[in-house]
Design a protein around this motif. Structure first.
Motif, PDB file in Angstrom:
ATOM      1  N   THR A   1       0.847  -1.197   0.000  1.00 30.23           N
ATOM      2  CA  THR A   1       0.000   0.000   0.000  1.00 30.23           C
ATOM      3  C   THR A   1       0.880   1.242   0.000  1.00 30.23           C
ATOM      4  O   THR A   1       1.834   1.329   0.766  1.00 30.23           O
ATOM      5  CB  THR A   1      -0.920   0.013   1.230  1.00 30.23           C
ATOM      6  OG1 THR A   1      -1.647  -1.222   1.285  1.00 30.23           O
ATOM      7  CG2 THR A   1      -1.902   1.165   1.157  1.00 30.23           C
TER       8      THR A   1
ATOM      9  N   TYR B   1       0.787   5.594  -0.176  1.00 30.06           N
ATOM     10  CA  TYR B   1       0.020   6.827  -0.012  1.00 30.06           C
ATOM     11  C   TYR B   1       0.891   7.999  -0.456  1.00 30.06           C
ATOM     12  O   TYR B   1       2.093   8.019  -0.184  1.00 30.06           O
ATOM     13  CB  TYR B   1      -0.362   7.043   1.458  1.00 30.06           C
ATOM     14  CG  TYR B   1      -1.123   5.908   2.091  1.00 30.06           C
ATOM     15  CD1 TYR B   1      -0.468   4.782   2.577  1.00 30.06           C
ATOM     16  CD2 TYR B   1      -2.507   5.980   2.235  1.00 30.06           C
ATOM     17  CE1 TYR B   1      -1.161   3.747   3.175  1.00 30.06           C
ATOM     18  CE2 TYR B   1      -3.213   4.950   2.841  1.00 30.06           C
ATOM     19  CZ  TYR B   1      -2.536   3.837   3.305  1.00 30.06           C
ATOM     20  OH  TYR B   1      -3.230   2.820   3.898  1.00 30.06           O
TER      21      TYR B   1
ATOM     22  N   SER C   1       2.654   0.980   3.659  1.00 31.30           N
ATOM     23  CA  SER C   1       2.205   0.129   4.767  1.00 31.30           C
ATOM     24  C   SER C   1       1.808  -1.224   4.212  1.00 31.30           C
ATOM     25  O   SER C   1       1.719  -1.425   2.998  1.00 31.30           O
ATOM     26  CB  SER C   1       1.029   0.774   5.509  1.00 31.30           C
ATOM     27  OG  SER C   1      -0.122   0.764   4.695  1.00 31.30           O
TER      28      SER C   1
ATOM     29  N   GLY D   1      -1.170  -3.573   3.734  1.00 31.48           N
ATOM     30  CA  GLY D   1      -2.609  -3.371   3.697  1.00 31.48           C
ATOM     31  C   GLY D   1      -3.417  -4.547   4.167  1.00 31.48           C
ATOM     32  O   GLY D   1      -4.628  -4.471   4.327  1.00 31.48           O
TER      33      GLY D   1
ATOM     34  N   THR E   1      -4.765  -5.494  10.188  1.00 33.52           N
ATOM     35  CA  THR E   1      -5.537  -4.469  10.890  1.00 33.52           C
ATOM     36  C   THR E   1      -4.666  -3.228  10.947  1.00 33.52           C
ATOM     37  O   THR E   1      -3.456  -3.335  11.096  1.00 33.52           O
ATOM     38  CB  THR E   1      -5.858  -4.929  12.322  1.00 33.52           C
ATOM     39  OG1 THR E   1      -6.516  -6.178  12.269  1.00 33.52           O
ATOM     40  CG2 THR E   1      -6.755  -3.926  13.005  1.00 33.52           C
ATOM     41  N   VAL E   2      -5.288  -2.105  10.833  1.00 25.63           N
ATOM     42  CA  VAL E   2      -4.581  -0.844  10.599  1.00 25.63           C
ATOM     43  C   VAL E   2      -3.187  -0.796  11.228  1.00 25.63           C
ATOM     44  O   VAL E   2      -2.988  -1.128  12.385  1.00 25.63           O
ATOM     45  CB  VAL E   2      -5.462   0.297  11.134  1.00 25.63           C
ATOM     46  CG1 VAL E   2      -4.937   0.923  12.383  1.00 25.63           C
ATOM     47  CG2 VAL E   2      -5.744   1.294  10.093  1.00 25.63           C
ATOM     48  N   GLY E   3      -2.250  -0.432  10.447  1.00 20.18           N
ATOM     49  CA  GLY E   3      -0.876  -0.436  10.936  1.00 20.18           C
ATOM     50  C   GLY E   3      -0.158   0.840  10.590  1.00 20.18           C
ATOM     51  O   GLY E   3      -0.730   1.772  10.054  1.00 20.18           O
ATOM     52  N   GLU E   4       1.110   0.879  10.916  1.00 18.77           N
ATOM     53  CA  GLU E   4       1.877   2.085  10.736  1.00 18.77           C
ATOM     54  C   GLU E   4       2.081   2.399   9.264  1.00 18.77           C
ATOM     55  O   GLU E   4       2.248   1.506   8.441  1.00 18.77           O
ATOM     56  CB  GLU E   4       3.246   1.908  11.383  1.00 18.77           C
ATOM     57  CG  GLU E   4       3.226   1.653  12.867  1.00 18.77           C
ATOM     58  CD  GLU E   4       4.617   1.325  13.382  1.00 18.77           C
ATOM     59  OE1 GLU E   4       4.727   0.662  14.410  1.00 18.77           O
ATOM     60  OE2 GLU E   4       5.595   1.734  12.732  1.00 18.77           O
ATOM     61  N   GLN E   5       2.074   3.669   8.965  1.00 19.24           N
ATOM     62  CA  GLN E   5       2.519   4.142   7.669  1.00 19.24           C
ATOM     63  C   GLN E   5       3.926   4.689   7.843  1.00 19.24           C
ATOM     64  O   GLN E   5       4.168   5.507   8.720  1.00 19.24           O
ATOM     65  CB  GLN E   5       1.600   5.244   7.138  1.00 19.24           C
ATOM     66  CG  GLN E   5       0.251   4.734   6.679  1.00 19.24           C
ATOM     67  CD  GLN E   5      -0.599   5.815   6.059  1.00 19.24           C
ATOM     68  OE1 GLN E   5      -0.101   6.799   5.513  1.00 19.24           O
ATOM     69  NE2 GLN E   5      -1.905   5.625   6.116  1.00 19.24           N
TER      70      GLN E   5
ATOM     71  N   PHE F   1       6.917   6.805   6.340  1.00 19.95           N
ATOM     72  CA  PHE F   1       7.091   7.889   5.380  1.00 19.95           C
ATOM     73  C   PHE F   1       8.499   7.913   4.797  1.00 19.95           C
ATOM     74  O   PHE F   1       9.481   7.624   5.481  1.00 19.95           O
ATOM     75  CB  PHE F   1       6.808   9.239   6.052  1.00 19.95           C
ATOM     76  CG  PHE F   1       5.343   9.536   6.194  1.00 19.95           C
ATOM     77  CD1 PHE F   1       4.593   8.917   7.188  1.00 19.95           C
ATOM     78  CD2 PHE F   1       4.715  10.408   5.334  1.00 19.95           C
ATOM     79  CE1 PHE F   1       3.234   9.180   7.324  1.00 19.95           C
ATOM     80  CE2 PHE F   1       3.361  10.674   5.455  1.00 19.95           C
ATOM     81  CZ  PHE F   1       2.628  10.063   6.454  1.00 19.95           C
TER      82      PHE F   1
END
Lengths: 114, 114
Positions: B31, B33, B94, B96, B99-103, B105
């Motif tokens: 994933t 962003y 990240s 995907g 369950t929601v995890g760190e992005q 940068f």
């Protein structure tokens, strides 16, 4: 170098003291929150996170508090060091498989006074 | 540990020119962003990709397009550049399928439009 956040709220703290940085988030549906540290000219760096089923989480020298009633986050940094000087952002998101865009709050520039 | 790689780190373009920014996510991250951060501003979400498909779109101008390739790297294409496009552009990656995890940068690309 280039400065990030030229017009951000600022907080100055004496080295060794504790600091508290506050953040209001906007979306009551958000269920995951992250604090990021951003040094000048660099990308945001993960500090600590918290899920909405918790109200407190501790890391190394950092603690995050979450108050869902008033949609408020705080980051406590204990025994601040010169290297803690940076801009701090809170970010919120909703757990969504493969799609967890972050909405950032207004950053706070923390300056540690030696 | 491998981090997110962005290239170029700095880019200077004139108005009405085009620019291509590249992002190489952390190995095994699926994933990506893209965020834009103007001077003194918070990072703003532009667009995201999960498994090579666009997963969400934020405040991205129609002059911009992006894609994620089979090796999971992503490119942000910007055309008809305007002075207001001058900003730091961050890519984050990240996993995907959790369950929601760190992005995480990248260091960002600083685009200056003259």
């Amino acid at each position: 170098g280039e400065s990030v956040g030229l017009h951000l709220p600022t907080l100055s703290v004496q080295e060794g003291d504790n600091s508290i940085i506050n953040c209001a988030y906007s979306n009551s549906a958000s269920d995951y929150f992250i604090w990021y540290k951003q040094e000048s000219g660099k990308g945001p760096q993960f500090i600590i996170d918290i899920r909405s089923n918790m109200d407190k989480r501790q890391g190394q020298r950092v603690t995050v508090l979450l108050n869902k009633t008033v949609k408020h986050l705080s980051l406590q940094i204990a025994a601040t060091q010169p290297g803690d000087s940076a801009v701090y952002f809170c970010a919120e998101t909703q757990s969504n498989f493969g799609n967890e865009k972050l909405t950032f709050g207004t950053g706070t520039r923390l300056t540690i006074i030696p | 540990a491998a981090g997110v790689i962005q290239s170029p780190r700095h880019l200077i373009k004139e108005k009405r020119e085009t620019a291509t920014l590249k992002c190489y996510p952390i190995p095994r991250h699926d994933t990506v962003y893209w965020y834009q951060q103007g001077p003194g501003q918070d990072p703003q979400f532009l667009i995201s990709f999960y498994e090579k498909m666009q997963s969400d779109k934020g405040s991205i101008p129609d002059r911009f397009s992006a894609q994620q390739f089979s090796d999971y790297h992503s490119e942000l294409n910007m055309s008809s550049l305007e002075l207001g496009d001058s900003a730091l552009y961050f890519c984050a990656s990240s996993l995907g399928d959790r369950t929601v995890g760190e992005q995480y940068f990248g260091p960002g690309t600083r685009l200056t439009v003259t």
